[in-house]
Design an enzyme around this catalytic site. Structure first.
Site, PDB file in Angstrom:
ATOM      1  N   HIS A 268       1.546   4.482  -2.856  1.00 53.08           N
ATOM      2  CA  HIS A 268       1.636   5.947  -2.758  1.00 53.08           C
ATOM      3  C   HIS A 268       2.859   6.473  -3.508  1.00 53.08           C
ATOM      4  O   HIS A 268       2.788   7.526  -4.165  1.00 53.08           O
ATOM      5  CB  HIS A 268       1.713   6.372  -1.293  1.00 53.08           C
ATOM      6  CG  HIS A 268       0.407   6.282  -0.572  1.00 53.08           C
ATOM      7  ND1 HIS A 268      -0.762   6.797  -1.075  1.00 53.08           N
ATOM      8  CD2 HIS A 268       0.088   5.731   0.639  1.00 53.08           C
ATOM      9  CE1 HIS A 268      -1.754   6.580  -0.210  1.00 53.08           C
ATOM     10  NE2 HIS A 268      -1.267   5.924   0.828  1.00 53.08           N
TER      11      HIS A 268
ATOM     12  N   HIS B 104       2.867   9.088  -6.639  1.00 55.07           N
ATOM     13  CA  HIS B 104       3.700  10.294  -6.670  1.00 55.07           C
ATOM     14  C   HIS B 104       4.515  10.352  -7.954  1.00 55.07           C
ATOM     15  O   HIS B 104       4.596  11.398  -8.612  1.00 55.07           O
ATOM     16  CB  HIS B 104       4.624  10.306  -5.456  1.00 55.07           C
ATOM     17  CG  HIS B 104       5.305  11.621  -5.248  1.00 55.07           C
ATOM     18  ND1 HIS B 104       6.444  11.759  -4.483  1.00 55.07           N
ATOM     19  CD2 HIS B 104       5.031  12.873  -5.708  1.00 55.07           C
ATOM     20  CE1 HIS B 104       6.824  13.016  -4.485  1.00 55.07           C
ATOM     21  NE2 HIS B 104       5.992  13.714  -5.216  1.00 55.07           N
TER      22      HIS B 104
ATOM     23  N   HIS C 176       0.835  -1.207   0.000  1.00 53.47           N
ATOM     24  CA  HIS C 176       0.000   0.000   0.000  1.00 53.47           C
ATOM     25  C   HIS C 176       0.872   1.261   0.000  1.00 53.47           C
ATOM     26  O   HIS C 176       0.604   2.204  -0.759  1.00 53.47           O
ATOM     27  CB  HIS C 176      -0.910  -0.009   1.227  1.00 53.47           C
ATOM     28  CG  HIS C 176      -1.694   1.255   1.406  1.00 53.47           C
ATOM     29  ND1 HIS C 176      -2.929   1.465   0.822  1.00 53.47           N
ATOM     30  CD2 HIS C 176      -1.413   2.390   2.107  1.00 53.47           C
ATOM     31  CE1 HIS C 176      -3.370   2.665   1.161  1.00 53.47           C
ATOM     32  NE2 HIS C 176      -2.465   3.245   1.945  1.00 53.47           N
ATOM     33  N   GLU C 177       1.891   1.288   0.842  1.00 59.20           N
ATOM     34  CA  GLU C 177       2.764   2.471   0.909  1.00 59.20           C
ATOM     35  C   GLU C 177       3.544   2.659  -0.387  1.00 59.20           C
ATOM     36  O   GLU C 177       3.748   3.790  -0.837  1.00 59.20           O
ATOM     37  CB  GLU C 177       3.719   2.363   2.096  1.00 59.20           C
ATOM     38  CG  GLU C 177       3.018   2.326   3.459  1.00 59.20           C
ATOM     39  CD  GLU C 177       2.037   3.462   3.674  1.00 59.20           C
ATOM     40  OE1 GLU C 177       2.258   4.563   3.124  1.00 59.20           O
ATOM     41  OE2 GLU C 177       1.034   3.244   4.374  1.00 59.20           O
TER      42      GLU C 177
END
Length: 230
Positions: free
Chosen positions: A103, A107, A99-100
């Protein structure tokens, strides 16, 4: 009297949802933390693999203390993994790590909701705190102008929470797709990942609900002050 007025009832649904979601995420994370993934990768190894697979080489991976403190720092391009996930090869840990990394991929690709959220984050951090100062001072001194200004500033926090929702759901979707297609994670493990990430996403939903209810409470109290002045 301000902190114990009847309008606090407005917040009760949000508080109940927040408590339930916190218990839910803890239950799901603890459950799937006990299940070892067949991928034979630690959280840090998965993070490195996913970043390289996405062609991202300018994002570093750091270990930080705590449990479920994992996050992506877009300003410094750092994925920070908690002690509970960095070295773990459990289904829950790999889901959180993926999940991270989702991100970080957002980006790198300029995902619009993330760009907007990152752009307004510094402003919201100031206005959300200032809003309460203005609102409370205005309430204590029956100054409707300060109360309204406080409400307007707090509205930015609500907008920020609403923008956060698609950012979080998209990161989870990216995580599941990569684990399924790039790493061929077995369906049973993927189901565990989905449950953990869904539980985590619900904490953001609860936070958004709480922000909206808090805004409604402020508007209600402002109406009382305005009515008394009239």
């Amino acid at each position: 009297m301000f902190f114990f007025d009847p309008s606090f009832i407005i917040l009760i649904p949000g508080l109940i949802v927040a408590l339930i979601t916190q218990a839910y995420i803890q239950e799901k994370f603890n459950k799937y933390s006990k299940i070892k993934s067949s991928l034979n990768m630690s959280g840090a190894e998965l993070a490195k693999f996913m970043l390289e697979s996405a062609g991202i080489y300018d994002v570093t991976i750091e270990r930080i203390p705590g449990k479920l403190t994992d996050h992506y720092d877009p300003r410094n391009k750092v994925v920070r993994l908690s002690s509970a996930t960095y070295s773990s090869d459990s289904v829950a840990s790999l889901g959180v790590v993926a999940h991270e990394i989702g991100h970080a991929i957002q980006h790198a690709k300029g995902y619009i909701p993330l760009v907007i959220r990152n752009g307004i984050a510094p402003v919201v951090s100031i206005t959300s705190n200032l809003s309460w100062i203005l609102f409370i001072v205005g309430f204590l001194f029956f100054n409707i102008a300060l109360i309204r200004l406080g409400i307007i500033l707090f509205s930015f926090a609500v907008i920020f929470s609403l923008i956060t929702l698609p950012v979080e759901f998209d990161a989870s979707n990216k995580a599941v797709k990569i684990l399924a297609s790039n790493l061929m994670m077995p369906p049973k493990e993927l189901e565990g990942v989905k449950q953990v990430l869904t539980a985590a996403a619900m904490t953001y939903v609860a936070g958004t609900l709480m922000a909206i209810l808090q805004l409604l409470r402020m508007i209600f109290l402002a109406g009382l002050i305005g009515g008394n002045r009239d």
